[in-house]
Design a protein around this motif. Structure first.
Motif, short mmCIF file in Angstrom:
data_model
loop_
_atom_site.label_atom_id
_atom_site.label_comp_id
_atom_site.label_asym_id
_atom_site.label_seq_id
_atom_site.Cartn_x
_atom_site.Cartn_y
_atom_site.Cartn_z
N GLY A 73 6.08 -3.49 -12.19
CA GLY A 73 4.67 -2.92 -11.78
C GLY A 73 4.74 -1.81 -10.77
O GLY A 73 3.53 -1.70 -10.01
N THR A 74 5.58 -1.12 -10.52
CA THR A 74 5.70 0.04 -9.49
C THR A 74 6.18 1.19 -10.07
O THR A 74 6.98 1.36 -11.33
N SER A 75 6.39 2.32 -9.14
CA SER A 75 7.13 3.43 -9.84
C SER A 75 8.69 3.56 -9.06
O SER A 75 8.92 3.00 -8.17
N TRP A 76 9.54 4.25 -9.83
CA TRP A 76 10.90 4.48 -9.21
C TRP A 76 10.61 5.16 -7.93
O TRP A 76 11.42 5.04 -6.99
N GLN A 77 9.51 6.16 -7.72
CA GLN A 77 9.57 7.03 -6.45
C GLN A 77 9.25 6.16 -5.44
O GLN A 77 9.58 6.31 -4.13
N THR A 78 8.29 5.09 -5.66
CA THR A 78 8.00 4.14 -4.49
C THR A 78 9.23 3.43 -4.13
O THR A 78 9.60 3.07 -3.02
N LEU A 79 10.03 2.90 -5.31
CA LEU A 79 11.20 2.17 -4.69
C LEU A 79 12.10 2.81 -3.99
O LEU A 79 12.70 2.45 -2.95
N ALA A 80 12.26 4.14 -4.52
CA ALA A 80 13.34 5.17 -3.66
C ALA A 80 13.10 5.08 -2.06
O ALA A 80 13.84 5.09 -1.51
N THR A 81 11.70 5.51 -1.96
CA THR A 81 11.29 5.76 -0.93
C THR A 81 11.44 4.34 0.38
O THR A 81 11.47 4.49 1.40
N HIS A 82 10.78 3.40 -0.46
CA HIS A 82 10.58 1.97 0.49
C HIS A 82 12.15 1.64 0.75
O HIS A 82 12.23 1.02 1.48
N ASN A 83 12.93 1.84 -0.28
CA ASN A 83 14.34 1.36 0.16
C ASN A 83 15.25 2.39 0.75
O ASN A 83 16.35 2.18 0.77
N ASN A 84 14.88 3.72 1.11
CA ASN A 84 15.57 4.76 1.85
C ASN A 84 16.78 5.22 0.92
O ASN A 84 17.95 5.18 1.43
N ILE A 85 16.43 5.38 -0.42
CA ILE A 85 17.45 5.71 -1.26
C ILE A 85 17.46 7.16 -1.51
O ILE A 85 16.59 7.53 -2.03
N ALA A 86 18.36 7.96 -1.05
CA ALA A 86 18.37 9.39 -1.06
C ALA A 86 18.61 10.03 -2.69
O ALA A 86 17.65 10.68 -2.88
N ASP A 87 19.28 9.16 -3.19
CA ASP A 87 19.69 9.71 -4.63
C ASP A 87 19.32 8.74 -5.46
O ASP A 87 20.00 7.66 -5.79
N PRO A 88 18.17 8.79 -6.12
CA PRO A 88 17.43 7.74 -7.02
C PRO A 88 18.37 7.48 -8.27
O PRO A 88 18.05 6.23 -9.21
N ASP A 89 19.15 8.40 -8.52
CA ASP A 89 20.04 8.03 -9.97
C ASP A 89 21.25 7.46 -9.28
O ASP A 89 22.38 6.81 -10.26
N LEU A 90 21.50 6.95 -8.15
CA LEU A 90 22.74 6.23 -7.62
C LEU A 90 22.23 4.90 -6.79
O LEU A 90 21.95 4.93 -5.93
N ILE A 91 22.49 3.82 -7.94
CA ILE A 91 22.33 2.54 -7.26
C ILE A 91 23.59 1.55 -7.73
O ILE A 91 24.28 2.00 -8.64
N TYR A 92 23.68 0.48 -7.03
CA TYR A 92 24.84 -0.42 -7.49
C TYR A 92 24.67 -1.59 -8.02
O TYR A 92 23.68 -2.29 -7.69
N VAL A 93 25.43 -2.22 -8.55
CA VAL A 93 25.44 -3.62 -9.32
C VAL A 93 25.42 -4.52 -8.08
O VAL A 93 26.21 -4.24 -7.10
N ASP A 94 24.53 -5.45 -8.00
CA ASP A 94 24.51 -6.42 -7.05
C ASP A 94 23.65 -5.88 -5.64
O ASP A 94 23.65 -6.70 -4.58
N GLN A 95 23.28 -4.60 -5.82
CA GLN A 95 22.47 -4.03 -4.76
C GLN A 95 21.08 -4.69 -4.64
O GLN A 95 20.76 -5.03 -5.84
#
Length: 255
Positions: free
Chosen positions: A74-96
């Motif tokens: 129920g949210t957006s990828w932009q919100t998740l990237a900002t909230h989690n300080n993810i510089a590259d929204p295309d780069l996340i890790y398994v078990d992160q």
């Protein structure tokens, strides 16, 4: 002698090359191990990061993207990237671990509910509405001979309502019910002040052509007092008479 020197030189350099090669290999291997340890530590730092109180913690699984995680929560990828300080929204890790702000999720859900409510309201508003009945026609003059009951009924209706009956042909008194329907007037069995009362032939003293009059008053017992011409020998004089609803009696109105 020269051959011996050459052999000694080559042997010395072969040992040196072997040693240098070993050193290079060990250096590269150590670097790889160090990088792996660093990457593992960095990865585990992502995985072990604690979410703020009130947030939902989500653990990334193979195939996840921020967009998928956002849509499922129920949210957006932009919100998740900002909230989690993810510089590259295309780069996340398994078990992160991804922290999902619950206030954002609630706001999105509320917005969705409101949108559905608005759409429902719009649909209800757009529902087909039954067409209105055509407006009753009005007459512009009184074509009936003076002294007849038809003359007085049309004349008195004009005095009270501002217009005459619109029918002018095939309009003996008993025919006024049919003419009224043709001109979108209301035909009722219940009287009200201002109506025209129609008596069919031989009803309550009417003769073979019927009778029409104007309702001046409705009495408590349901009978009416109506003004008339040409009733019971009155000729062209206007008289009041009492009639009652029943078989062969109708009341006409343009409203």
């Amino acid at each position: 002698m020269k051959a011996s020197r050459v052999r000694n030189y080559l042997n010395a350099h072969r040992v040196t090359s072997t040693i240098l090669g070993y050193v290079v290999v060990m250096t590269v291997f150590s670097a790889v191990l160090g990088a792996g340890a660093f990457g593992s530590g960095l990865f585990h730092a992502h995985a072990a990061a604690a979410c703020p109180q009130g947030d939902k913690t989500y653990t990334v699984v193979p195939g996840d993207t921020l967009n998928i995680i956002g849509e499922n929560n129920g949210t957006s990828w932009q919100t998740l990237a900002t909230h989690n300080n993810i510089a590259d929204p295309d780069l996340i890790y398994v078990d992160q671990q991804i922290c999902i702000p619950q206030d954002q999720q609630a706001a999105t859900m509320t917005s969705t509910v409101n949108t559905v409510a608005v759409q429902t309201a719009d649909l209800a508003y757009a529902a087909p509405v039954a067409p209105k009945a055509p407006a009753a026609r009005h007459g512009g003059g009184n074509p009936y001979p003076y002294g007849q009951c038809t003359f007085w009924a049309s004349q008195r209706y004009s005095q009270v309502h501002g217009f005459y009956v619109p029918w002018t042909t095939n309009s003996n008194a008993w025919q006024w019910v049919a003419r009224a329907r043709e001109n979108n007037w209301t035909v009722s069995t219940t009287p009200k002040v201002g109506d025209i009362i129609v008596l069919q032939p031989w009803v309550q003293g009417a003769y073979n052509l019927g009778h029409v009059a104007f309702v001046e008053k409705v009495q408590p017992n349901g009978s009416v007092i109506a003004s008339n011409m040409n009733w019971a020998g009155s000729g062209a004089r206007v008289v009041n008479s009492t009639f009652k609803p029943g078989a062969g009696v109708a009341f006409l109105s343009a409203n």
